[in-house]
Each structure stands twice: as C-alpha cells, then as structure tokens.
Design an enzyme around this catalytic site. Structure first.
Site, PDB file in Angstrom:
ATOM      1  N   VAL A 102      -0.908   4.924   5.209  1.00  0.00           N
ATOM      2  CA  VAL A 102      -0.626   3.939   5.852  1.00  0.00           C
ATOM      3  C   VAL A 102      -0.207   4.739   7.724  1.00  0.00           C
ATOM      4  O   VAL A 102       1.122   4.662   7.515  1.00  0.00           O
ATOM      5  CB  VAL A 102       0.857   4.151   5.522  1.00  0.00           C
ATOM      6  CG1 VAL A 102       0.919   3.259   4.188  1.00  0.00           C
ATOM      7  CG2 VAL A 102       1.436   5.099   4.996  1.00  0.00           C
ATOM      8  N   HIS A 118      -1.544  -1.618   2.827  1.00  0.00           N
ATOM      9  CA  HIS A 118      -0.444  -1.270   3.010  1.00  0.00           C
ATOM     10  C   HIS A 118       0.056  -1.021   3.529  1.00  0.00           C
ATOM     11  O   HIS A 118       1.447  -0.558   3.560  1.00  0.00           O
ATOM     12  CB  HIS A 118      -0.764   0.464   1.397  1.00  0.00           C
ATOM     13  CG  HIS A 118      -1.297   0.371   0.644  1.00  0.00           C
ATOM     14  ND1 HIS A 118      -1.590   1.854  -0.698  1.00  0.00           N
ATOM     15  CD2 HIS A 118      -2.024  -0.640  -0.503  1.00  0.00           C
ATOM     16  CE1 HIS A 118      -2.349   1.099  -0.937  1.00  0.00           C
ATOM     17  NE2 HIS A 118      -2.660   0.198  -1.858  1.00  0.00           N
ATOM     18  N   SER A 217     -10.643   8.954  -1.352  1.00  0.00           N
ATOM     19  CA  SER A 217     -10.025   8.101  -2.155  1.00  0.00           C
ATOM     20  C   SER A 217     -10.870   8.509  -3.742  1.00  0.00           C
ATOM     21  O   SER A 217     -11.709   8.212  -3.876  1.00  0.00           O
ATOM     22  CB  SER A 217     -10.421   6.298  -1.846  1.00  0.00           C
ATOM     23  OG  SER A 217      -9.462   5.875  -2.560  1.00  0.00           O
TER      24      SER A 217
END
Length: 279
Positions: A102, A118, A217
């Site tokens: 973000v 997000h 990730s």
C-alpha cells in the site's frame, strides 16, 4: 546461479508476465514486512476493519500510530526491485503488476500498469459519505489538532509506529470535512473485502497473462494466494522470487529464495541485454 538462469529463461519464454508483489519487495525501502521468513507474524496483527469501524478508541489508536509513522512512508523511495520491475515493463515483459503493498512505490518507480490490490496509504476515505482526500492533507489536520503530541516507537509495516495504548490517550482525530463522518485510510484492512471492480481488474490481468511471477510475498493472505491457485487452474506456469516459506510452495514451478532487489536487478540486466542482442 542455476536457479537464476532458470528464472531468466522462465521470463524470456513468457511475453505477458503478471507480477504479484508483497511486502518483501519494499523492505529495502525501509518498510518492515508483516511476517518473518517462516510466514509467522513479526509484528502485532494489523487493525481489523470491524474494530476500526465500530470503535472510536480503535480509530484514535490507529491514527495516533499513523501520525507518528507517516513521514517514513511519505519519504520512502523505490528500491532496486521496484526500478527493475519498471525496466521489465519498459522492455515489454510485464503486462501488469498486482501489488499487495500500500506504499505506492511501484508507481513512484515509473511502473504504469499497477493495480494496488489493497489500496494506497497516501489516500483517505470517509466511511460514511465516501469522500476522498490526501493523506498529506490529513497529516496537517492531525498536527493542528495535536500540536504538542509526541510519541516514539518501533516502525510498523502499515506506515505506523508501534505505540502503547497509553501513548495514544488524548490524541484528537478529525472528522470528515464533508459530512462529519469517520475517516479511514483508503486501504483494505484485515476482514474487509477488496472492492469488486479492483479485484475484477486484477483477475482480468491474470486472464491476459501467460505466466505469473511472485515477488517478495509469503502468500499467507488469501488475496495473494488466490492468484497462484487461479494461475494453476488456468494452466499457467508460476515462479517466485522471495525469501523463506510461502503458502504456495507446492504449486510453484520455480522458486528462487533470494533477496528480490539483487535478483530482479540481475534479471532486468539479463533481459535488457537479450533485447539489445535481438534488435
């Protein structure tokens, strides 16, 4: 080196990569990751949407911590991984980046085909009327309401500081300037659904891709894991460049356990050289 060469060949063979990025892509920019290399929480679990929306105390705690940590997010700069992905997009290798982060650093690095799955911390939304504003403008309002407030704590992954509840006591939170409603960062909290149009756009990007590359990730959150699951269901090859365990290890065709800054910079150099040789 063998895995790096396999990654290079993987990316050379696919002309329409969808890249999914996570927190590990931004740690070199000074933004901590949520989880460690085993996939376990490294920090206290983030604020949940239900708690934030229902509790004035929770909102006060969130915005106090955000006010203390905002400068670090606002001044963060893209690192070698962000710049390498922007280069790969420029080479025509990437058709879209779907990021779980973000921080807006992909866009700052020059990538244009970015879906902020997000949301973005640099935007603010009213939960009651939907009005949007900038986070920078809200920071000015927070400072004006709390001119003598000072707090220090450890940096958190949400652009905040890890403060005690006592440190947040008395912190004043402004209301929406349009309707007097509750202000929330324009990001998806835990327990909150990704906006349908945004999710649909990300899935359309997967439909157009011929492979998926995961960068930084652990895929522990379903919103990220689903892209690997859906890619496999579509018969697409999947590779990952990330440190530590992921939720999707058994679904990956190739996994390079390496620092994504170093690995992606090398990859961009290799594919750039290949493009020049083919020209």
């Amino acid at each position: 080196m063998e895995l790096r060469l396999r990654l290079r060949d993987f990316c050379r063979a696919q002309r329409r990569l969808l890249v999914l990025t996570g927190a590990g892509c931004s740690t070199a920019s000074g933004i901590p990751a949520y989880r460690d290399h085993t996939g376990e929480w490294r920090h206290p679990q983030p604020m949940r949407f239900e708690e934030f929306s229902r509790s004035a105390a929770a909102r006060r705690r969130y915005w106090a911590r955000s006010a203390a940590g905002w400068t670090r997010i606002a001044t963060a700069r893209p690192n070698a991984a962000h710049h390498a992905l922007a280069r790969l997009e420029g080479l025509g290798r990437i058709q879209a980046i779907v990021t779980q982060n973000v921080d807006g650093l992909h866009s700052k690095a020059g990538s244009r085909r970015v879906i902020d799955l997000h949301g973005r911390l640099d935007r603010v939304r009213c939960l009651d009327c939907g009005a949007r504003s900038t986070r920078a403008a809200l920071q000015d309002r927070l400072r004006a309401l709390n001119p003598r407030w000072r707090a220090a704590g450890h940096a958190g992954p949400d652009g905040d500081q890890q403060l005690t509840d006592r440190a947040c006591d008395g912190f004043q939170v402004p209301d929406c300037e349009h309707c007097g409603g509750r202000l929330k960062p324009d990001v998806v909290f835990f327990g909150e659904a990704i906006p349908r149009p945004r999710l649909a756009a990300a899935l359309r990007s997967l439909d157009r891709a011929d492979a998926l590359l995961v960068v930084g990730s652990s895929l522990m959150v379903f919103s990220g894991f689903r892209f690997v699951r859906d890619a496999r269901q579509r018969g697409l090859p999947v590779a990952a460049v990330t440190l530590g365990r992921t939720r999707a290890d058994e679904l990956l065709d190739l996994k390079l356990s390496a620092d994504c800054c170093d690995a992606l910079a090398w990859l961009a150099d290799e594919l750039d050289a290949a493009a020049l040789a083919e020209a």
